[in-house]
Write a protein that holds these residues in place. Structure first.
Motif, PDB file in Angstrom:
ATOM      1  N   VAL A  54       2.972   5.335   7.470  1.00 29.02           N
ATOM      2  CA  VAL A  54       3.632   5.321   6.173  1.00 29.02           C
ATOM      3  C   VAL A  54       5.087   5.722   6.380  1.00 29.02           C
ATOM      4  CG1 VAL A  54       3.674   6.360   3.871  1.00 29.02           C
ATOM      5  CG2 VAL A  54       1.480   5.928   5.015  1.00 29.02           C
ATOM      6  N   ILE A  55       6.003   4.935   5.828  1.00 26.12           N
ATOM      7  CA  ILE A  55       7.432   5.234   5.910  1.00 26.12           C
ATOM      8  C   ILE A  55       7.981   5.199   4.487  1.00 26.12           C
ATOM      9  CG2 ILE A  55       9.676   4.507   6.797  1.00 26.12           C
ATOM     10  CD1 ILE A  55       8.172   3.303   9.208  1.00 26.12           C
TER      11      ILE A  55
ATOM     12  N   TRP B  42       0.864  -1.180   0.000  1.00 27.57           N
ATOM     13  CA  TRP B  42       0.000   0.000   0.000  1.00 27.57           C
ATOM     14  C   TRP B  42       0.899   1.228   0.000  1.00 27.57           C
ATOM     15  CZ3 TRP B  42      -4.696  -0.196   3.818  1.00 27.57           C
ATOM     16  CH2 TRP B  42      -5.485  -1.309   3.535  1.00 27.57           C
ATOM     17  N   PHE B  43       0.523   2.242  -0.777  1.00 29.45           N
ATOM     18  CA  PHE B  43       1.373   3.411  -0.943  1.00 29.45           C
ATOM     19  C   PHE B  43       0.596   4.708  -0.772  1.00 29.45           C
ATOM     20  CE2 PHE B  43       3.344  -0.076  -3.124  1.00 29.45           C
ATOM     21  CZ  PHE B  43       4.674   0.057  -2.791  1.00 29.45           C
TER      22      PHE B  43
ATOM     23  N   LYS C 180       0.785  10.383  -7.996  1.00 32.82           N
ATOM     24  CA  LYS C 180       2.083   9.707  -7.917  1.00 32.82           C
ATOM     25  C   LYS C 180       2.364   9.270  -6.476  1.00 32.82           C
ATOM     26  CE  LYS C 180       4.448  13.157  -9.909  1.00 32.82           C
ATOM     27  NZ  LYS C 180       5.573  13.879 -10.506  1.00 32.82           N
ATOM     28  N   VAL C 181       3.113   8.175  -6.342  1.00 35.03           N
ATOM     29  CA  VAL C 181       3.545   7.741  -5.016  1.00 35.03           C
ATOM     30  C   VAL C 181       4.495   8.792  -4.457  1.00 35.03           C
ATOM     31  CG1 VAL C 181       4.805   5.993  -3.699  1.00 35.03           C
ATOM     32  CG2 VAL C 181       3.266   5.287  -5.541  1.00 35.03           C
ATOM     33  N   ASP C 182       4.243   9.199  -3.219  1.00 29.20           N
ATOM     34  CA  ASP C 182       5.100  10.176  -2.529  1.00 29.20           C
ATOM     35  C   ASP C 182       6.099   9.408  -1.670  1.00 29.20           C
ATOM     36  OD1 ASP C 182       6.311  12.156  -1.067  1.00 29.20           O
ATOM     37  OD2 ASP C 182       4.446  13.086  -0.401  1.00 29.20           O
TER      38      ASP C 182
END
Length: 83
Positions: free
Chosen positions: A32-33, A7-8, A14-16
């Motif tokens: 989230v890391i 999971w992103f 866009k993926v941060d």
């Protein structure tokens, strides 16, 4: 957003990969890391709403008890540290 790699955190389509912190969606709040939800994370995390108990990557709003971090041991009520 989820795919076969996990999971992103997606911002502006866009993926941060630079994001680290709590993020929420319709399933809850997650740790989230580096842009990816870390389902192995267990601990206390702060955001603009306070400090929260995270269990297996998700804020545990069902938890009431004590939790510790490098700053001490804290009382937690329904997932949030109370002072």
């Amino acid at each position: 957003a989820a795919n076969e790699y996990g999971w992103f955190m997606v911002v502006g389509g866009k993926v941060d990969f630079g994001y680290t912190g709590l993020a929420s969606n319709e399933n809850g709040w997650f740790m989230v890391i580096g842009g990816k939800v870390n389902f192995d994370y267990n601990g206390l995390v702060a955001n603009e709403y306070g400090w929260f108990k995270v269990t297996n990557g998700k804020v545990d709003f069902g938890y009431t008890g004590q939790a510790s971090n490098e700053y001490g041991t804290w009382n937690v009520v329904r997932g949030k540290v109370v002072f």
